[in-house]
Design a protein around this motif. Structure first.
Motif, PDB file in Angstrom:
ATOM      1  N   PHE A 251       0.839  -1.189   0.000  1.00  0.00           N
ATOM      2  CA  PHE A 251       0.000   0.000   0.000  1.00  0.00           C
ATOM      3  C   PHE A 251       0.881   1.249   0.000  1.00  0.00           C
ATOM      4  N   LEU A 252       0.289   2.337  -0.474  1.00  0.00           N
ATOM      5  CA  LEU A 252       1.008   3.595  -0.599  1.00  0.00           C
ATOM      6  C   LEU A 252       1.698   3.952   0.719  1.00  0.00           C
ATOM      7  N   GLY A 253       2.999   4.235   0.659  1.00  0.00           N
ATOM      8  CA  GLY A 253       3.756   4.625   1.834  1.00  0.00           C
ATOM      9  C   GLY A 253       4.353   3.474   2.617  1.00  0.00           C
ATOM     10  N   ASP A 254       3.960   2.227   2.298  1.00  0.00           N
ATOM     11  CA  ASP A 254       4.470   1.061   3.022  1.00  0.00           C
ATOM     12  C   ASP A 254       5.874   0.677   2.553  1.00  0.00           C
ATOM     13  N   PRO A 309       2.951   5.356  -6.321  1.00  0.00           N
ATOM     14  CA  PRO A 309       2.205   4.731  -7.425  1.00  0.00           C
ATOM     15  C   PRO A 309       3.106   4.256  -8.558  1.00  0.00           C
ATOM     16  N   GLU A 310       4.204   4.992  -8.805  1.00  0.00           N
ATOM     17  CA  GLU A 310       5.104   4.629  -9.895  1.00  0.00           C
ATOM     18  C   GLU A 310       5.857   3.323  -9.626  1.00  0.00           C
ATOM     19  N   ASP A 311       5.838   2.858  -8.371  1.00  0.00           N
ATOM     20  CA  ASP A 311       6.531   1.613  -8.046  1.00  0.00           C
ATOM     21  C   ASP A 311       5.781   0.385  -8.537  1.00  0.00           C
ATOM     22  N   PHE A 336      -1.440  -0.497  -4.015  1.00  0.00           N
ATOM     23  CA  PHE A 336      -2.845  -0.121  -3.897  1.00  0.00           C
ATOM     24  C   PHE A 336      -2.959   1.205  -3.148  1.00  0.00           C
ATOM     25  N   TYR A 337      -3.867   2.076  -3.611  1.00  0.00           N
ATOM     26  CA  TYR A 337      -4.019   3.382  -2.976  1.00  0.00           C
ATOM     27  C   TYR A 337      -5.347   4.012  -3.388  1.00  0.00           C
ATOM     28  N   ALA A 338      -5.846   4.892  -2.523  1.00  0.00           N
ATOM     29  CA  ALA A 338      -7.067   5.645  -2.809  1.00  0.00           C
ATOM     30  C   ALA A 338      -6.799   6.635  -3.949  1.00  0.00           C
ATOM     31  N   ARG A 364      -6.163   8.919 -10.594  1.00  0.00           N
ATOM     32  CA  ARG A 364      -5.507   7.619 -10.680  1.00  0.00           C
ATOM     33  C   ARG A 364      -5.593   6.962  -9.312  1.00  0.00           C
ATOM     34  N   GLY A 365      -5.830   5.668  -9.319  1.00  0.00           N
ATOM     35  CA  GLY A 365      -5.934   4.914  -8.091  1.00  0.00           C
ATOM     36  C   GLY A 365      -5.854   3.436  -8.408  1.00  0.00           C
ATOM     37  N   ASN A 366      -5.618   2.630  -7.404  1.00  0.00           N
ATOM     38  CA  ASN A 366      -5.583   1.184  -7.573  1.00  0.00           C
ATOM     39  C   ASN A 366      -6.251   0.558  -6.352  1.00  0.00           C
ATOM     40  N   PRO A 367      -7.468  -0.042  -6.543  1.00  0.00           N
ATOM     41  CA  PRO A 367      -8.153  -0.322  -7.810  1.00  0.00           C
ATOM     42  C   PRO A 367      -8.622   0.940  -8.532  1.00  0.00           C
TER      43      PRO A 367
END
Length: 431
Positions: A251-254, A309-311, A336-338, A364-367
């Protein structure tokens, strides 16, 4: 037999006062029209003069907003010279009611054999004498089952080994609900790892001669494509292998760990001389992300901190040994991120100097984002602002606009938003 649209598609035309009003004339059109691939769609457009006996239509013009943001004339009608439709749509577009030699108050346009590229914003402009020009815009939304194709890319390794990536390329509306991979003989082999729209085929000791199938569904229907893959068995000496999982989630930041290990039989001990990590970007460019060590290291796992996100990409771990050369394995890191949101603005100019402003909610987000909601800092939208999914069409009327518009975007992980202030004066009335 005529096809019946799904019940969820049987929506009424959303009529609104979307026309640009003058003192004597207004143009009415629905904010949205729905249609399906290869169907026929009608874009209603009608003139509502306050003094019909003194209003003469001199021209009807239909414009389509292209992906670049520019508007292009697709059809025009002159009461004396008749209709003119631009190429390449001459055999698919026609005016539904306007007839040469009459005063056409109905400028509706019919589009036959709908194509995916027909989905756009259409503006109907009606020029009158002596009252000037009025206009109204309609978003034509085209729904169709997924159109699917499969592309292939190979990541070559040393000793003739390779990894193969199949990508399920899809365009559809609404967006696909999911991707399902299989083969013509049933389930996937153990060496094939599904990664959403991608299928990673890892090298094994067995040859592969298989036809892979990607099946994609949305609310309208299902599409699929197939591609045969033939990979020869490796040579007998390739008993040394690099292991890595097919997917790692974060997840984003992890911080996440990408495992990578060298495996070999006891009879063939290996001395590692180099470890290299590569990230395969969407553009196909390979970027080095880790380095080499001067000692024997069988565990080449890589940690990635503060995920961005680019990772989100395919990562290849390559281990070089003194005895056998280089071997590699690939892991898909999914981040994954909001939704992350920003708003862009474009202004278009119609006839008689009339303007339309389009705000686009870029997310942009995942999902993938599920929904877009528009409002203002004061609450609801003004009547001149028409939401069209990720876009907001603001038409310039006799009322000035000074508002901050907000776009809210949601996915399964949360909601993101962005705001933009829009200010423009009222349109001067004609007397």
């Amino acid at each position: 037999m005529a096809r019946t649209p799904p019940l969820w598609m049987l929506l009424p035309l959303l009529w609104a006062s979307t026309g640009a009003w003058t003192e004597k004339v207004s143009v009415r059109a629905p904010a949205e029209v729905y249609s399906f691939l290869s169907y026929t769609a009608k874009l209603p457009c009608s003139l509502r003069p306050l003094e019909p006996n003194t209003t003469e239509v001199t021209q009807i013009t239909w414009l389509r907003q292209e992906p670049s943001g520019k508007r292009r004339i697709v059809a025009a009608f002159h009461p004396l010279r008749g209709p003119h439709v631009s190429e390449p749509d001459r055999d698919r577009m026609e005016f539904a009611a306007a007839r040469q030699g009459a005063n056409p108050l109905d400028g509706s346009l019919t589009i036959h054999r709908m194509r995916p590229e027909d989905e756009a914003n259409y503006t109907c402009e009606i020029t009158t004498f002596p009252w000037g020009t009025g206009s109204a815009s309609t978003w034509l939304r085209l729904f169709y089952a997924p159109q699917v194709s499969i592309s292939r890319s190979d990541v070559p390794g040393q000793q003739g080994r390779k990894e193969t990536i199949l990508t399920c390329d899809v365009r559809s509306n609404p967006e696909p609900k999911g991707y399902e991979w299989s083969t013509t003989t049933g389930p996937l082999p153990s060496s094939a790892v599904p990664q959403g729209s991608r299928l990673l085929i890892q090298p094994t000791e067995e040859s592969i001669n298989t036809t892979f199938i990607c099946r994609v569904s949305n609310a309208v229907g299902t599409g699929q494509a197939a591609r045969r893959v033939l990979l020869p068995a490796p040579t007998a000496k390739e008993v040394v292998a690099v292991w890595a999982p097919g997917e790692v989630h974060g997840f984003l930041g992890d911080t996440v760990k990408l495992p990578c290990n060298l495996r070999f039989p006891e009879s063939k001990p290996q001395n590692v001389t180099q470890i290299t990590w590569k990230r395969i970007l969407e553009s196909g460019h390979v970027m080095f992300t880790a380095a080499e060590w001067g000692h024997n290291l069988l565990d080449a796992s890589l940690s990635v901190h503060r995920l961005h996100p680019e990772d989100d990409a395919n990562y290849t771990c390559e281990i070089t040994t003194l005895q056998e050369g280089s071997y590699s394995a690939t892991t898909w890191l999914r981040v994954f991120y909001a939704p992350q949101v920003f708003i862009s603005r474009s202004d278009t100019t119609g006839q008689q100097g009339r303007y339309e402003t389009t705000l686009t909610c870029n997310a942009r987000g995942n999902p993938e984002p599920k929904s877009y909601d528009w409002n203002t800092t004061m609450g609801s939208l003004p009547p001149s602002a028409v939401p069209q999914g990720s876009r907001l069409l603001i038409q310039h009327t006799e009322e000035s606009i000074n508002a901050t518009f907000i776009c809210h975007v949601s996915n399964d992980l949360g909601t993101g938003q962005a705001a933009m202030r829009v200010e423009f004066p009222a349109v001067q009335q004609l007397h």
